[in-house]
Enzyme design. Structure first.
Site, PDB file in Angstrom:
ATOM      1  N   LYS A   1       1.039  -1.176   0.059  1.00  0.00           N
ATOM      2  CA  LYS A   1       0.057  -0.129   0.101  1.00  0.00           C
ATOM      3  C   LYS A   1       0.940   1.458  -0.134  1.00  0.00           C
ATOM      4  CE  LYS A   1      -4.524  -1.391   2.014  1.00  0.00           C
ATOM      5  NZ  LYS A   1      -4.249  -2.944   2.081  1.00  0.00           N
TER       6      LYS A   1
ATOM      7  N   GLU B   1     -10.594   7.314   4.171  1.00  0.00           N
ATOM      8  CA  GLU B   1     -11.228   6.455   5.220  1.00  0.00           C
ATOM      9  C   GLU B   1     -10.448   5.327   5.528  1.00  0.00           C
ATOM     10  OE1 GLU B   1     -12.431   6.691   2.003  1.00  0.00           O
ATOM     11  OE2 GLU B   1     -12.109   4.377   1.607  1.00  0.00           O
TER      12      GLU B   1
ATOM     13  N   SER C   1       1.950  -9.729  -0.930  1.00  0.00           N
ATOM     14  CA  SER C   1       1.534  -7.994  -0.772  1.00  0.00           C
ATOM     15  C   SER C   1       1.941  -7.608   0.776  1.00  0.00           C
ATOM     16  CB  SER C   1       0.009  -7.952  -1.202  1.00  0.00           C
ATOM     17  OG  SER C   1      -0.682  -8.963  -0.343  1.00  0.00           O
TER      18      SER C   1
HETATM   19  C1  LIG Z   1      -5.073  -3.998   1.677  1.00  0.00           C
HETATM   20  C2  LIG Z   1      -4.444  -5.283   1.446  1.00  0.00           C
HETATM   21  C3  LIG Z   1      -4.828  -6.142   0.379  1.00  0.00           C
HETATM   22  C4  LIG Z   1      -5.988  -5.740  -0.741  1.00  0.00           C
HETATM   23  O1  LIG Z   1      -6.061  -4.807  -1.441  1.00  0.00           O
HETATM   24  P1  LIG Z   1      -5.780  -4.964  -2.863  1.00  0.00           P
HETATM   25  O2  LIG Z   1      -6.086  -3.514  -3.412  1.00  0.00           O
HETATM   26  O3  LIG Z   1      -6.856  -5.839  -3.368  1.00  0.00           O
HETATM   27  O4  LIG Z   1      -4.571  -5.116  -3.297  1.00  0.00           O
HETATM   28  C5  LIG Z   1      -4.047  -7.093   0.013  1.00  0.00           C
HETATM   29  N1  LIG Z   1      -2.743  -7.388   0.793  1.00  0.00           N
HETATM   30  C6  LIG Z   1      -2.505  -6.716   1.808  1.00  0.00           C
HETATM   31  C7  LIG Z   1      -1.381  -7.061   2.639  1.00  0.00           C
HETATM   32  C8  LIG Z   1      -3.116  -5.451   2.187  1.00  0.00           C
HETATM   33  O5  LIG Z   1      -2.801  -4.715   3.287  1.00  0.00           O
END
Ligand SMILES: *Cc1c(COP(=O)(O)O)cnc(C)c1O
Length: 400
Positions: free
Chosen positions: A95, A117, A384
């Site tokens: 993010k 938000e 992610s």
């Molecule tokens: C917020 C989040 C997601 C989901 O958001 P996407 O916009 O679908 O990528 C996925 N993995 C992590 C670690 C997150 O914090």
């Protein structure tokens, strides 16, 4: 050039095929168009590019490594699994990539306040971090119920100096936080900017957030060419709104021999009401200023959705994913809460990497797929985020 000119998307009106657009009142459309114009101009300038590149390198820690999970691959007996380590970024997830982009854009546009938000608080913390760094005031709206649940993230946002607004109306959760944040934004949209947390919302946000995240795939492409002289056979990522997946997929859209797989949360099962598999079971509709796939109740309201991973429970999905699904360029599959927990524990114990529950969905898909493939094939999983935030919850749930 491929049959579809993916690089030219979205079109000038913000459409990916029939999806996206700006389903908002005319006065807001004017404001969004102004943001789009400023974005297109600013992002071309060497000043902006150099500042963002240098922050990605020295602040976020990019490029994030690609790691060969050889023990996990050997244990599964099939394709080789590689992890794109977005969990190693500063703040522990992907993010920060788009939050830095949005905060920097706000600075270049001369905005005086960034508003957003947050649900579980992940977007709030990443944005508060980026705003502290860039030196721009930040105001985050969060439901009172979520504030009580997500104590560590609330504390971090306070330490980082953002103004945290507790929303008590309605059910005091994410939906009410969106309404509250949006009302604040509309008080002065000339001087304020709204920072959306995924590839969703009205144009130009799905495009901007995708562009800032596409560094993930651009790096991975180069890393695979350097190390292997070829691209992976599969790339997989979890899909909530879809930002980390678009980030991983974008650089490979024209490589037809690279299979792209988005993984949605099947929650307690696709045959129950407790899931959030929007592309798998939803249908084209409208939500939050865009046309996209939506999970709806019989009377056309967004469905209350569920996932063990709070970052994935969203009843809509990015318009570009909706388009890529119809086109068949990306395959969308799903993974249950149980498979997710198993992947979380397996990656922790076999590789010493604790993944976020969101990312564990993509790991679970790779674990399901790898044994079906020969050992010279490669699957790249976009990891992610890291799972520190989920550790207590999982330990509690499994009685560790
Ligand atoms: C917020 C989040 C997601 C989901 O958001 P996407 O916009 O679908 O990528 C996925 N993995 C992590 C670690 C997150 O914090």
């Amino acid at each position: 050039m491929s049959k579809f000119d993916f690089a030219a998307m979205p079109d000038a009106n913000g459409y990916f095929g029939e999806y996206g657009g700006q389903i908002i009142p005319p006065e807001l459309k004017e404001i969004m168009d102004e943001i789009d114009g400023a974005y297109e101009e600013i992002r071309q300038t060497p000043e902006f590019q150099e500042e963002l590149d240098s922050l990605f390198a020295d602040y976020v820690g990019r490029p994030s490594p690609v790691y060969h999970a050889s023990r996990l691959s050997a244990q599964l007996g099939g394709a080789q699994i590689y992890l794109k380590r977005e969990d190693l970024n500063h703040t522990g997830a992907h993010k920060i990539n788009h939050c830095l982009g949005e905060a920097l854009l706000a600075k270049y546009m001369g905005k005086t306040k960034v508003i957003a938000e947050t649900g579980a608080g992940q977007h709030g913390v990443a944005l508060a971090t980026a705003c502290a760094l860039v030196g721009i005031p930040c105001e985050i709206h969060m439901g009172q119920v979520d504030i009580e649940k997500e104590h560590p993230n609330v504390t971090k946002m306070k330490i980082l100096g953002c103004k945290l607004v507790a929303v008590t109306r309605g059910t005091a959760t994410l939906k009410d936080a969106v309404d509250s944040a949006f009302e604040e934004y509309l008080k002065d949209p000339v001087n304020y900017i709204y920072a959306i947390g995924s590839v969703v919302g009205p144009h130009p946000f799905p495009k901007m957030v995708r562009d800032f995240q596409s560094i993930i795939g651009t790096e991975a492409r180069e890393q695979f060419m350097t190390t292997h002289g070829k691209l992976p056979n599969y790339i997989t990522a979890c899909v909530g709104g879809g930002s980390n997946a678009m980030g991983a997929f974008t650089a490979f859209l024209d490589d037809n021999d690279v299979s792209l797989v988005g993984v949605e949360p099947a929650g307690k099962g696709l045959d129950t009401k407790d899931h959030s598999a929007t592309l798998t079971l939803g249908k084209p509709s409208e939500l939050h200023g865009m046309k996209c796939y939506v999970l709806e109740t019989e009377d056309g309201e967004p469905m209350p959705v569920h996932s063990i991973a709070s970052g994935l429970d969203y009843p809509g999905v990015g318009p570009q994913h909706s388009y890529l699904k119809d086109l068949g360029r990306v395959e969308y599959d799903s993974v249950t809460d149980e498979e997710c927990l198993n992947a979380f524990m397996t990656l922790s114990r076999v590789e010493g990497i604790i993944p976020a529950l969101e990312s564990s969905h993509a790991v679970a898909w790779a674990m399901r797929k790898a044994p079906e493939l020969p050992s010279d094939q490669m699957i790249l999983v976009n990891l992610s985020g890291r799972g520190d935030k989920d550790a207590d919850y999982v330990a509690d749930k499994l009685g560790l």
